[in-house]
Enzyme design. Structure first.
Site, PDB file in Angstrom:
ATOM      1  N   PRO A  71       0.819  -1.219   0.000  1.00 11.96           N
ATOM      2  CA  PRO A  71       0.000   0.000   0.000  1.00 11.96           C
ATOM      3  C   PRO A  71       0.854   1.271   0.000  1.00 11.96           C
ATOM      4  CG  PRO A  71      -0.069  -1.078   2.148  1.00 11.96           C
ATOM      5  CD  PRO A  71       0.701  -1.980   1.238  1.00 11.96           C
ATOM      6  N   HIS A  72       0.410   2.226  -0.794  1.00 18.74           N
ATOM      7  CA  HIS A  72       1.089   3.523  -0.832  1.00 18.74           C
ATOM      8  C   HIS A  72       0.160   4.526  -1.488  1.00 18.74           C
ATOM      9  CE1 HIS A  72       1.909   1.598  -4.696  1.00 18.74           C
ATOM     10  NE2 HIS A  72       1.899   2.812  -5.221  1.00 18.74           N
ATOM     11  N   ALA A  73       0.452   5.800  -1.312  1.00 15.10           N
ATOM     12  CA  ALA A  73      -0.273   6.848  -2.024  1.00 15.10           C
ATOM     13  C   ALA A  73       0.778   7.738  -2.687  1.00 15.10           C
ATOM     14  CB  ALA A  73      -1.171   7.626  -1.073  1.00 15.10           C
TER      15      ALA A  73
END
Lengths: 147, 88
Positions: free
Chosen positions: A65-67
């Site tokens: 997960p990352h943004a």
């Protein structure tokens, strides 16, 4: 080089989580505590999951997960959460997830270096399988030290 | 030279990893191509000969005109090798 990012305080092993959101929150915790990300980073991950689905569950057992950098990254960093019982991310093909590597990156040299070492670990078939099964700190750390 | 675009949701994590693997595989195959990575919304306006991404992402790029390949497992290099050998 991964050892530089995945220090002992950023590697966590849990028995189970209360769903994928909890897994994302738990993997964000050390980065939040270190001031590497702001709370809106976690919200941005939830928002993109709702919009695009669990595309960041990139392989069987592995979520990353990352943004985007502008969505709350303060300094580049990584964290690793191992969920012994596995957690479902709504990914038909790749659930259950055991390893959650949260990534917060700012474009540049460090980003490049961080991702390329992760890519080497993830792309070595034997070590990737070992990672998915590495449910103890020494086992995880041995892989972290190798890349 | 053919252009390959690797697409992911944010254009900086998984697409970057796949780009590195794709470059390595192209070299192994002794072929040449231009490879870059980007996020889904930029990909919609960027022309490429081949688009590669996870199934979820690629579904929204597939307009019937683009050559797209969706992967369940983005680290499945055997599958990527097969795509590249057949399409480069």
């Amino acid at each position: 080089m991964l050892a530089k990012w995945l220090t002992a305080d950023r590697v966590k092993i849990v028995e189970q989580t209360a769903g994928w959101r909890d897994a994302v929150r738990l993997s964000a915790a050390p980065l939040l505590a270190a001031g590497a990300i702001s709370p809106c980073y976690v919200e941005a991950i939830f928002a993109s999951h709702e919009k695009l689905g669990p595309y960041y569950v990139i392989a069987p057992g592995l979520a990353m997960p990352h943004a985007r950098p502008e969505e709350g990254v303060i300094t580049p960093g990584l964290s690793l959460l191992y969920v012994k019982q596995g957690v479902h991310f709504e990914s038909e093909e790749n659930d259950p997830v055991y390893v959650v590597v949260m990534l917060c990156a700012i474009n540049g040299e460090e980003h490049l270096e961080m991702i390329s070492h992760l890519a080497e670990l993830f792309s070595d078939e034997d070590d990737f399988q070992a990672l998915i099964k590495a449910d103890t700190y020494p086992a995880l750390n041995a892989l972290i030290q190798k890349y | 030279m053919k252009k390959i675009l690797i697409v992911c949701g944010n254009g900086l994590g998984s697409s970057f990893i796949v780009e590195m693997n794709v470059k390595k595989i192209i070299k192994e195959l002794g072929k040449e191509a231009e490879v870059s990575h980007t996020d889904l919304s930029s990909a919609k306006s960027e022309a490429a000969d081949i688009y590669i991404g996870s199934n979820e992402i690629i579904a929204s790029l597939d307009d019937g005109k683009r050559t797209v390949f969706g992967l369940n497992n983005l680290l499945d290099n055997a599958k990527i090798k097969e795509i590249l050998s057949n399409n480069l």
